[in-house]
Design an enzyme around this catalytic site. Structure first.
Site, short mmCIF file in Angstrom:
data_model
loop_
_atom_site.label_atom_id
_atom_site.label_comp_id
_atom_site.label_asym_id
_atom_site.label_seq_id
_atom_site.Cartn_x
_atom_site.Cartn_y
_atom_site.Cartn_z
N ASP A 11 0.79 -1.17 0.02
CA ASP A 11 0.17 -0.06 0.03
C ASP A 11 0.82 1.31 -0.13
OD1 ASP A 11 -2.33 1.53 0.46
OD2 ASP A 11 -1.73 1.88 2.29
N SER A 12 0.38 2.44 -0.14
CA SER A 12 1.07 3.66 -0.07
C SER A 12 1.49 4.11 1.25
CB SER A 12 0.21 4.78 -0.55
OG SER A 12 -1.03 4.96 0.38
N CYS A 74 -4.57 -1.61 -1.78
CA CYS A 74 -4.57 -0.43 -2.00
C CYS A 74 -5.50 0.06 -3.24
CB CYS A 74 -3.25 0.34 -1.98
SG CYS A 74 -3.21 2.16 -2.86
N GLU A 153 -2.42 8.34 8.64
CA GLU A 153 -0.85 8.13 8.50
C GLU A 153 -0.02 8.39 9.88
OE1 GLU A 153 1.46 6.53 6.42
OE2 GLU A 153 -0.24 5.77 5.54
N CYS A 185 -11.12 3.03 0.02
CA CYS A 185 -9.55 3.30 0.21
C CYS A 185 -9.30 2.39 1.40
CB CYS A 185 -9.42 4.93 0.50
SG CYS A 185 -7.66 5.29 1.15
N HIS A 187 -6.92 2.92 3.77
CA HIS A 187 -6.88 3.56 5.13
C HIS A 187 -8.31 3.73 5.98
CE1 HIS A 187 -3.12 4.54 3.41
NE2 HIS A 187 -2.72 5.45 4.34
#
Ligand code: DGL
Length: 275
Positions: A11-12, A74, A153, A185, A187
């Site tokens: 993932d990012s 992701c 994050e 998403c 996240h």
């Protein structure tokens, strides 16, 4: 390919940990390599072509470390690169993410569904195709939740700034009569408690992670490379950002500790930093 080789997940940033969490619940015996491309997070506002380049380099890195299956944990990387990855690495099985518009469209009673995803995901052909195939007669409300990936994050799952972003995304959707929210998403599952608090109990929130974990398991079984249940497999973490930052978030986001190694990018190649 041996069944005791690890599954590669990327993932990012920390978003893919929501998918990893579901994979650990379903098949804890599997060893995993988790790559967080935190040197480039967020992917969402970037051009699809650039995200495709990152995704290819990360995939190459994970395959170089022996990954037997790649989970693109992701939505943005899946939108930008899944097709390209399957073409570039034809020997490798991939599991990708697409916004769960199909189950949402099947379940909504009001015919109104909210989708939260990044700008790149909304721009990609994958989303357009999902909408065309499954959203017939359903009104979709979309929001990119600017800044939310950054808050998550930072480990801010319930602070004021995080709440404001979610409130301003959901308010027009709730006023419009949605009864279902799709998390497009990886996240966003980490802020489900806040989303539920704001949206109220009549709105269903769809987290695709368990379905993605089941799909990964099916592919391993079909390929004859599923490790039989046994002792808990280890997870090795890599980040192109700060190792200490990711390491400190693991207990909060995943409920496990883990050792994180920093990697560096050299042109198109990802390398492990020594020491
Ligand atoms: N977790 C990601 C996704 O599923 C990427 C978020 C970002 O880096 O913008 O889309």
């Amino acid at each position: 390919m041996r069944s005791d080789y690890p599954i590669g997940v990327f993932d990012s940033g920390v978003g893919g940990l929501s998918v990893l969490r579901a994979m650990r619940d379903l098949m804890p015996e599997e060893p995993v390599l988790y790559f967080a491309d935190q040197g480039h997070v967020p992917y969402g506002p970037r051009p699809l072509e650039q995200v495709r380049g990152f995704s290819e380099a990360v995939t190459r890195f994970l395959l170089g470390k022996g990954a037997k299956l790649i989970v693109v944990a992701c939505n943005t990387a899946s939108a930008a690169a899944l097709h390209h990855l399957r073409q570039t690495f034809p020997e490798t099985s991939f599991v990708g993410m697409e916004p769960a518009v199909k189950p949402a469209a099947e379940r909504t009673k009001t015919g109104k569904v909210g989708v939260l995803a990044t700008p790149a995901t909304f721009q990609g052909a994958l989303y357009a195709s999902v909408v065309e195939r499954f959203a017939n007669g359903v009104q979709l409300f979309q929001d990119t939740c600017p800044g939310l990936v950054g808050r998550i994050e930072q480990g801010d799952l319930d602070g004021e700034a995080t709440r404001r972003i979610i409130e301003s995304a959901l308010r027009p959707m709730l006023d419009g009569g949605i009864d279902t929210v799709v998390l497009g998403c990886t996240h966003y599952p980490f802020v489900i408690p806040l989303i539920e608090q704001i949206a109220g109990e009549n709105v269903r929130v769809i987290d695709p992670a368990p379905a993605v974990a089941r799909q990964a398991k099916r592919l391993l079984e079909a390929g004859g490379i599923k490790l039989p249940p046994g002792k808990r497999g280890g997870v090795r973490y890599y980040t192109s950002g700060a190792a200490a930052g990711l390491q400190s978030l693991l207990p909060k986001l995943l409920g496990e500790n883990g050792a994180v190694q920093s990697v560096s990018w050299d042109e198109q190649t990802v390398m492990v930093l020594e020491g």
